[in-house]
Design a protein around this motif. Structure first.
Motif, short mmCIF file in Angstrom:
data_model
loop_
_atom_site.label_atom_id
_atom_site.label_comp_id
_atom_site.label_asym_id
_atom_site.label_seq_id
_atom_site.Cartn_x
_atom_site.Cartn_y
_atom_site.Cartn_z
N LEU A 2 58.38 -9.93 63.42
CA LEU A 2 59.04 -10.92 64.55
C LEU A 2 58.34 -11.09 65.72
N ALA A 3 57.69 -10.01 66.01
CA ALA A 3 56.42 -9.93 67.15
C ALA A 3 55.28 -10.97 66.88
N THR A 6 56.70 -14.57 66.94
CA THR A 6 56.81 -15.08 68.34
C THR A 6 55.20 -15.42 68.64
N THR A 7 54.29 -14.64 68.32
CA THR A 7 52.94 -14.70 68.94
C THR A 7 52.31 -16.23 68.07
N SER A 60 54.67 -18.98 69.65
CA SER A 60 54.19 -19.39 71.17
C SER A 60 52.94 -20.20 71.29
N PRO A 118 59.42 -20.93 70.96
CA PRO A 118 59.27 -19.74 71.36
C PRO A 118 60.47 -18.77 72.15
N ALA A 171 62.28 -17.95 69.07
CA ALA A 171 61.66 -16.48 68.34
C ALA A 171 61.71 -15.26 69.14
N PHE A 172 61.57 -15.33 70.57
CA PHE A 172 61.69 -14.15 71.35
C PHE A 172 63.01 -13.74 71.27
N TRP A 201 63.86 -11.65 67.83
CA TRP A 201 62.84 -10.53 68.16
C TRP A 201 63.74 -9.40 69.06
N CYS A 221 54.12 -20.72 77.64
CA CYS A 221 54.07 -20.38 75.86
C CYS A 221 52.86 -19.79 75.50
N ALA A 267 53.13 -11.32 73.59
CA ALA A 267 53.55 -10.89 72.34
C ALA A 267 52.58 -10.21 71.31
#
Lengths: 214, 178
Positions: free
Chosen positions: A66-67, A70-71, A74, A94, A97-98, A101, A162, A169
């Motif tokens: 998930l990290a 997000t990376t 974003s 993002p 996603a964040f 996470w 972002c 992230a």
């Protein structure tokens, strides 16, 4: 000035321009800079002794996945933000996603706290997280600003937010590989708190940096 | 647009000329409450922004969403700017023309009156100015004025009355001119 005169003047001034690569290509270029830096940080800091065990734990790998998502999401949103033909919903990817996470980390924290009779909820100061996240995210953030300098012509605040979220992230993605948090609550508060703090402060600095790069 | 990215002036001029009525139409449809001047501002800002971001256009994609995206972002920016400024502005349409709100400083009205009075005094004869100077400005009594002018009290009264009448007339004439 009449619009027709403006058109004539703009047409006179038109010069060939170098097309900017697509957001996907820019994400790939950013990862090309970021991934070796992240690997170098892990090697420099020394991986955790129990890293082999961690890498086979589904719980740990889900959080890492998930990290990573997000990376990438974003970074993609940051490169889309400056383009006028990209829809606004992409800028909110993002955030989604964040939140997913964060929700997964929260779920893990809850499950572990039940299994350990509240031991996973213990919280104490861990000041290493803030500089670790900042130092790890610094090069990815600088690379992001460099790549954004030509593309963030519109919605620059979104692009910077972002972009710094992607860098933070990415740092949080590798932090658990060399720094062990004592409890899940420590991960939620100190590590994710550092990500949020870096995103806010980084976005401000990135905007100033973009303005000076022109 | 792809030709414009390569620096083709004619293709670029043709594109912008063709886009102009379309942009005006879209701007009017999106912000129906905006004035014609505001719509033209939005269109001009869009054209300038397009010029500065030609490198962002991907020739594989249609040009209309690209142009409309710029119009939406720049138009919204102009409207935000207008709304911000509107809070610091006062509409003048409903105000009387002689309201002191139109004055740029507090003494302007007083200064304008004084200038009018001096102009009216300058239009009077030497004798009228002298009499008014003694009785109205220096505020001497009739007796004191007689010693300075050598005129009788009755003659001074008549001269003063006529001078004031002529001053009123001069002031009225000045006001009519304005």
């Amino acid at each position: 000035m009449r619009t027709e005169d403006l058109i004539a003047q703009l047409a006179r001034d038109v010069a060939p321009v170098r097309r900017l690569p697509s957001p996907g290509t820019l994400v790939a270029r950013w990862l090309l800079v970021t991934l070796p830096v992240l690997a170098a940080v892990v090697l420099m800091m020394g991986p955790r002794p129990d890293i082999a065990d961690l890498l086979v734990q589904p719980r740990f790998m889900l959080a890492e996945g998930l990290a990573a998502a997000t990376t990438v999401v974003s970074a993609y949103a940051a490169f889309c933000a400056g383009r006028p033909d990209q829809p606004a919903w992409k800028l909110f990817l993002p955030v989604a996603a964040f939140l997913v996470w964060l929700a997964e980390l929260g779920r893990q924290c809850f499950v572990l706290s039940v299994q350990t009779n509240g031991a996973a909820l213990v919280l104490h100061a861990d000041w290493l997280c803030v500089p670790a996240i900042t130092m790890t995210a610094l090069v990815p953030a600088a690379a992001m600003v460099w790549l954004l300098r030509r593309s963030a012509k519109f919605r620059p605040t979104h692009a910077c937010l972002c972009g710094t979220m992607a860098a933070a992230a990415a740092a949080e993605l590798v932090l658990p590989l060399f720094h062990a948090a004592d409890t899940m609550m420590m991960v939620l508060v100190w590590q994710m708190g550092s990500v949020a703090l870096f995103t806010m402060l980084g976005a401000l600095a990135a905007k100033l940096g973009l303005n000076s790069l022109g | 647009m792809a030709a414009a990215q390569a620096g083709d002036q004619r293709a670029y001029a043709a594109l912008l000329t063709e886009a102009l009525p379309w942009l005006r139409r879209r701007a009017r449809a999106r912000w129906p409450g905006s004035s014609t001047a505001d719509i033209e501002d939005m269109v001009q800002e869009t054209l300038l922004a397009l010029h500065q971001s030609r490198h962002l256009y991907d020739p594989a994609r249609p040009v209309q969403p690209f142009l409309f995206g710029i119009l939406k972002l720049r138009g919204a920016e102009i409207r935000r700017r207008r709304q911000r400024h509107a809070g610091h502005e006062t509409a003048l349409e409903d105000m009387p023309a002689d309201t002191s709100a139109l004055m740029t400083h507090g003494t302007q009205e007083h200064d304008a009156e004084q200038a009018g009075l001096q102009k009216a005094l300058a239009s009077l004869g030497e004798r009228d100015r002298h009499v008014l100077g003694l009785l109205k400005i220096r505020q001497l009594s009739l007796k004191e004025a007689t010693t300075e002018t050598g005129m009788s009290v009755a003659a001074l009264k008549v001269a003063s009355f006529r001078a004031v009448q002529r001053l009123k007339q001069a002031l009225k004439g000045g006001a009519d001119e304005n």
